[in-house]
Design a protein around this motif. Structure first.
Motif, short mmCIF file in Angstrom:
data_model
loop_
_atom_site.label_atom_id
_atom_site.label_comp_id
_atom_site.label_asym_id
_atom_site.label_seq_id
_atom_site.Cartn_x
_atom_site.Cartn_y
_atom_site.Cartn_z
N CYS A 32 36.70 60.31 78.86
CA CYS A 32 35.39 59.85 79.30
C CYS A 32 35.45 59.19 80.68
N SER A 33 36.50 58.43 80.95
CA SER A 33 36.62 57.79 82.26
C SER A 33 36.72 58.82 83.37
N PRO A 75 30.41 58.02 72.52
CA PRO A 75 30.72 56.67 72.01
C PRO A 75 29.89 56.29 70.78
N ARG A 93 35.83 51.97 75.08
CA ARG A 93 35.91 52.05 76.54
C ARG A 93 36.05 53.50 76.97
N PRO A 94 35.47 53.89 78.11
CA PRO A 94 35.64 55.27 78.58
C PRO A 94 37.09 55.69 78.72
N HIS A 152 29.88 50.76 77.23
CA HIS A 152 30.17 52.15 77.62
C HIS A 152 28.91 52.80 78.19
#
Length: 255
Positions: A32-33, A75, A93-94, A152
Protein backbone atom coordinates in the motif's frame (compact mmCIF):
# COMPACT_ATOMS: atom_id res chain seq x y z
CA UNK A 1 3.60 -29.82 31.60
CA UNK A 2 0.85 -28.39 29.37
CA UNK A 3 2.23 -27.11 26.09
CA UNK A 4 1.05 -23.68 24.88
CA UNK A 5 -1.24 -23.75 21.87
CA UNK A 6 -0.07 -22.58 18.45
CA UNK A 7 -2.37 -19.59 18.79
CA UNK A 8 -0.61 -18.60 22.02
CA UNK A 9 2.93 -18.91 20.69
CA UNK A 10 2.51 -17.65 17.11
CA UNK A 11 0.60 -14.48 17.92
CA UNK A 12 -1.12 -13.09 14.83
CA UNK A 13 -0.02 -15.76 12.35
CA UNK A 14 -2.84 -18.28 13.05
CA UNK A 15 -5.44 -15.54 12.65
CA UNK A 16 -4.08 -14.63 9.24
CA UNK A 17 -4.08 -18.27 8.12
CA UNK A 18 -7.68 -18.73 9.23
CA UNK A 19 -8.76 -15.63 7.31
CA UNK A 20 -6.70 -16.39 4.17
CA UNK A 21 -4.56 -13.28 4.60
CA UNK A 22 -0.95 -13.55 3.49
CA UNK A 23 2.12 -12.45 5.44
CA UNK A 24 4.37 -11.68 2.46
CA UNK A 25 4.40 -9.71 -0.79
CA UNK A 26 4.53 -12.18 -3.70
CA UNK A 27 5.63 -11.09 -7.15
CA UNK A 28 3.01 -8.87 -8.76
CA UNK A 29 1.52 -7.74 -5.44
CA UNK A 30 1.61 -4.10 -4.36
CA UNK A 31 2.47 -2.74 -0.94
CA UNK A 32 0.00 0.00 0.00
CA UNK A 33 2.83 2.44 0.75
CA UNK A 34 4.13 1.90 -2.79
CA UNK A 35 0.70 2.55 -4.27
CA UNK A 36 0.39 5.78 -2.29
CA UNK A 37 3.83 6.99 -3.36
CA UNK A 38 3.03 7.14 -7.05
CA UNK A 39 0.25 8.00 -9.46
CA UNK A 40 -2.69 5.63 -9.77
CA UNK A 41 -2.65 5.91 -13.57
CA UNK A 42 -2.08 2.22 -14.35
CA UNK A 43 -4.85 1.05 -12.02
CA UNK A 44 -7.20 3.76 -13.31
CA UNK A 45 -6.51 2.74 -16.91
CA UNK A 46 -7.17 -0.92 -16.17
CA UNK A 47 -10.37 -0.04 -14.33
CA UNK A 48 -11.59 2.16 -17.19
CA UNK A 49 -10.83 -0.61 -19.68
CA UNK A 50 -12.75 -3.15 -17.62
CA UNK A 51 -15.79 -0.88 -17.31
CA UNK A 52 -15.70 -0.20 -21.06
CA UNK A 53 -15.62 -3.93 -21.80
CA UNK A 54 -18.41 -4.72 -19.33
CA UNK A 55 -20.73 -1.80 -20.02
CA UNK A 56 -19.57 -0.18 -23.24
CA UNK A 57 -18.70 3.03 -21.39
CA UNK A 58 -16.35 4.19 -18.65
CA UNK A 59 -17.63 7.50 -17.22
CA UNK A 60 -14.70 9.29 -15.52
CA UNK A 61 -16.62 9.87 -12.28
CA UNK A 62 -17.50 6.18 -12.10
CA UNK A 63 -13.89 5.17 -12.66
CA UNK A 64 -12.78 7.58 -9.93
CA UNK A 65 -15.43 6.42 -7.46
CA UNK A 66 -14.65 2.73 -8.02
CA UNK A 67 -10.92 3.28 -7.53
CA UNK A 68 -11.49 5.18 -4.29
CA UNK A 69 -13.85 2.53 -2.91
CA UNK A 70 -11.65 -0.37 -4.01
CA UNK A 71 -8.49 1.05 -2.46
CA UNK A 72 -10.18 1.90 0.85
CA UNK A 73 -11.56 -1.63 0.91
CA UNK A 74 -8.03 -2.86 1.68
CA UNK A 75 -7.48 -1.43 5.20
CA UNK A 76 -11.21 -1.62 5.95
CA UNK A 77 -11.46 -5.31 5.06
CA UNK A 78 -8.32 -6.32 6.96
CA UNK A 79 -9.48 -4.46 10.07
CA UNK A 80 -13.05 -5.74 9.87
CA UNK A 81 -12.06 -9.39 9.38
CA UNK A 82 -9.62 -9.45 12.28
CA UNK A 83 -12.03 -7.64 14.60
CA UNK A 84 -15.07 -9.74 13.69
CA UNK A 85 -13.49 -13.19 13.72
CA UNK A 86 -10.56 -12.84 16.12
CA UNK A 87 -11.21 -9.74 18.24
CA UNK A 88 -7.77 -8.52 17.21
CA UNK A 89 -6.63 -5.35 15.42
CA UNK A 90 -3.41 -5.55 13.37
CA UNK A 91 -1.29 -2.71 12.08
CA UNK A 92 -3.12 -0.99 9.22
CA UNK A 93 -0.23 1.25 8.19
CA UNK A 94 0.30 1.42 4.41
CA UNK A 95 3.79 -0.03 4.95
CA UNK A 96 2.24 -3.08 6.62
CA UNK A 97 -0.47 -3.99 4.10
CA UNK A 98 -0.24 -5.33 0.55
CA UNK A 99 -2.73 -6.42 -2.08
CA UNK A 100 -3.13 -8.14 -5.43
CA UNK A 101 -5.25 -6.65 -8.20
CA UNK A 102 -7.34 -9.28 -9.99
CA UNK A 103 -6.40 -10.27 -13.53
CA UNK A 104 -9.93 -9.76 -14.83
CA UNK A 105 -11.90 -7.32 -12.75
CA UNK A 106 -9.17 -4.99 -11.39
CA UNK A 107 -10.32 -5.33 -7.78
CA UNK A 108 -8.07 -6.08 -4.76
CA UNK A 109 -8.86 -9.79 -4.61
CA UNK A 110 -6.22 -10.87 -2.07
CA UNK A 111 -4.67 -9.08 0.91
CA UNK A 112 -1.60 -9.37 3.11
CA UNK A 113 -0.69 -8.18 6.61
CA UNK A 114 3.07 -7.78 6.93
CA UNK A 115 3.52 -6.77 10.59
CA UNK A 116 3.32 -9.14 13.55
CA UNK A 117 1.97 -6.72 16.16
CA UNK A 118 -1.69 -6.58 17.13
CA UNK A 119 -4.04 -5.32 19.81
CA UNK A 120 -6.27 -7.74 21.65
CA UNK A 121 -8.46 -8.25 24.69
CA UNK A 122 -7.23 -9.48 28.09
CA UNK A 123 -8.93 -12.84 27.46
CA UNK A 124 -7.05 -13.46 24.18
CA UNK A 125 -4.94 -16.64 24.47
CA UNK A 126 -2.06 -14.80 22.75
CA UNK A 127 -2.23 -11.74 24.99
CA UNK A 128 1.27 -12.53 26.32
CA UNK A 129 2.76 -13.23 22.89
CA UNK A 130 5.48 -10.96 21.47
CA UNK A 131 3.84 -8.09 19.61
CA UNK A 132 0.54 -8.27 21.51
CA UNK A 133 -0.83 -5.09 23.09
CA UNK A 134 -3.71 -5.67 25.49
CA UNK A 135 -6.56 -3.15 25.70
CA UNK A 136 -9.16 -3.10 28.43
CA UNK A 137 -12.36 -4.01 26.54
CA UNK A 138 -14.16 -4.17 23.19
CA UNK A 139 -14.85 -0.44 23.09
CA UNK A 140 -11.13 0.24 23.43
CA UNK A 141 -10.39 -2.33 20.72
CA UNK A 142 -12.94 -0.67 18.43
CA UNK A 143 -11.27 2.70 19.07
CA UNK A 144 -7.91 1.24 18.01
CA UNK A 145 -9.42 -0.07 14.77
CA UNK A 146 -11.12 3.25 14.05
CA UNK A 147 -7.93 5.24 14.70
CA UNK A 148 -5.71 2.95 12.64
CA UNK A 149 -8.14 2.85 9.72
CA UNK A 150 -8.61 6.62 9.81
CA UNK A 151 -4.83 7.16 9.79
CA UNK A 152 -4.47 4.97 6.68
CA UNK A 153 -7.43 6.67 4.98
CA UNK A 154 -5.89 10.08 5.74
CA UNK A 155 -2.73 9.09 3.89
CA UNK A 156 -4.83 7.91 0.95
CA UNK A 157 -6.82 11.16 0.88
CA UNK A 158 -3.59 13.16 0.96
CA UNK A 159 -1.96 11.10 -1.80
CA UNK A 160 -4.93 10.54 -4.10
CA UNK A 161 -6.85 13.76 -3.49
CA UNK A 162 -4.87 15.83 -6.05
CA UNK A 163 -5.49 13.11 -8.68
CA UNK A 164 -9.22 12.81 -7.96
CA UNK A 165 -12.26 14.58 -9.31
CA UNK A 166 -13.69 14.57 -5.80
CA UNK A 167 -13.12 16.88 -2.86
CA UNK A 168 -11.99 15.89 0.61
CA UNK A 169 -15.51 15.59 1.99
CA UNK A 170 -16.48 13.12 -0.73
CA UNK A 171 -13.31 11.11 -0.19
CA UNK A 172 -13.95 10.91 3.55
CA UNK A 173 -17.56 9.92 2.87
CA UNK A 174 -16.23 7.05 0.77
CA UNK A 175 -13.86 6.12 3.60
CA UNK A 176 -16.80 5.99 6.00
CA UNK A 177 -18.75 3.76 3.60
CA UNK A 178 -15.79 1.42 3.14
CA UNK A 179 -15.37 0.90 6.88
CA UNK A 180 -19.02 0.28 7.67
CA UNK A 181 -19.53 -1.95 4.63
CA UNK A 182 -16.51 -4.04 5.61
CA UNK A 183 -17.74 -4.49 9.19
CA UNK A 184 -21.25 -5.37 8.03
CA UNK A 185 -19.91 -7.60 5.27
CA UNK A 186 -17.70 -9.58 7.65
CA UNK A 187 -20.90 -10.65 9.41
CA UNK A 188 -22.97 -11.19 6.28
CA UNK A 189 -20.34 -13.56 4.91
CA UNK A 190 -21.33 -15.97 7.69
CA UNK A 191 -24.54 -16.66 5.81
CA UNK A 192 -26.96 -16.58 8.75
CA UNK A 193 -29.10 -13.83 10.31
CA UNK A 194 -27.12 -14.25 13.53
CA UNK A 195 -23.80 -13.75 11.75
CA UNK A 196 -25.09 -10.71 9.91
CA UNK A 197 -26.42 -9.31 13.17
CA UNK A 198 -22.94 -9.68 14.68
CA UNK A 199 -21.53 -7.65 11.79
CA UNK A 200 -24.15 -4.97 12.36
CA UNK A 201 -23.18 -4.94 16.05
CA UNK A 202 -19.52 -4.50 15.09
CA UNK A 203 -20.42 -1.52 12.91
CA UNK A 204 -22.40 0.01 15.78
CA UNK A 205 -19.43 -0.59 18.10
CA UNK A 206 -16.82 1.01 15.84
CA UNK A 207 -19.07 3.78 14.51
CA UNK A 208 -21.17 4.46 17.57
CA UNK A 209 -20.88 8.18 16.86
CA UNK A 210 -19.48 10.43 14.18
CA UNK A 211 -15.70 10.66 14.44
CA UNK A 212 -14.45 13.38 12.07
CA UNK A 213 -13.03 13.30 9.49
CA UNK A 214 -15.29 10.25 9.04
CA UNK A 215 -18.63 11.68 8.01
CA UNK A 216 -21.21 9.64 9.91
CA UNK A 217 -21.96 7.20 12.66
CA UNK A 218 -23.31 3.83 11.56
CA UNK A 219 -26.42 4.21 9.40
CA UNK A 220 -27.41 0.53 9.44
CA UNK A 221 -31.09 0.05 10.21
CA UNK A 222 -33.69 -2.71 10.02
CA UNK A 223 -36.25 -2.21 7.24
CA UNK A 224 -38.78 -4.70 5.86
CA UNK A 225 -37.21 -7.72 7.54
CA UNK A 226 -33.70 -6.89 6.40
CA UNK A 227 -30.74 -4.65 7.18
CA UNK A 228 -29.93 -1.66 5.01
CA UNK A 229 -27.80 1.46 5.29
CA UNK A 230 -27.68 4.95 3.85
CA UNK A 231 -24.52 5.46 1.86
CA UNK A 232 -22.43 8.54 2.53
CA UNK A 233 -20.89 8.64 -0.96
CA UNK A 234 -22.07 7.91 -4.49
CA UNK A 235 -20.43 5.17 -6.56
CA UNK A 236 -21.76 6.75 -9.80
CA UNK A 237 -22.77 3.34 -11.12
CA UNK A 238 -25.99 4.99 -12.30
CA UNK A 239 -23.93 6.66 -15.06
CA UNK A 240 -23.35 3.23 -16.62
CA UNK A 241 -25.86 2.13 -19.28
CA UNK A 242 -29.09 0.70 -17.82
CA UNK A 243 -27.77 0.84 -14.23
CA UNK A 244 -30.15 2.29 -11.59
CA UNK A 245 -29.22 4.11 -8.41
CA UNK A 246 -28.06 1.81 -5.62
CA UNK A 247 -30.18 1.20 -2.53
CA UNK A 248 -29.30 3.85 0.02
CA UNK A 249 -27.77 6.15 -2.61
CA UNK A 250 -27.21 9.62 -1.12
CA UNK A 251 -28.65 11.14 -4.31
CA UNK A 252 -32.08 9.64 -3.59
CA UNK A 253 -32.11 8.66 0.11
CA UNK A 254 -33.38 11.19 2.62
CA UNK A 255 -30.76 12.08 5.21
Amino acid sequence: MTQPSTRETDGLAPSLRRLDLRRDVPEGWIRCSTALAGPFDEWRTRLAGWLAREYGEAPPRTVDAYLVAWYLHIPAQVGALLLHHERRVPSLRPEDLAFRVGAGQPYPDALAVLADGFCCLPTDPASAAPGATVVRDERALAAVLRARYTAHAARFVQAYGPQSRFGRRTLWAAATDALENALWGAGRAGGTPEAEGAGVADAALVLDSRYPPLTSASTLRWVDRGWTRRRESCCFSYLLPAEPECDGCPRTCAR
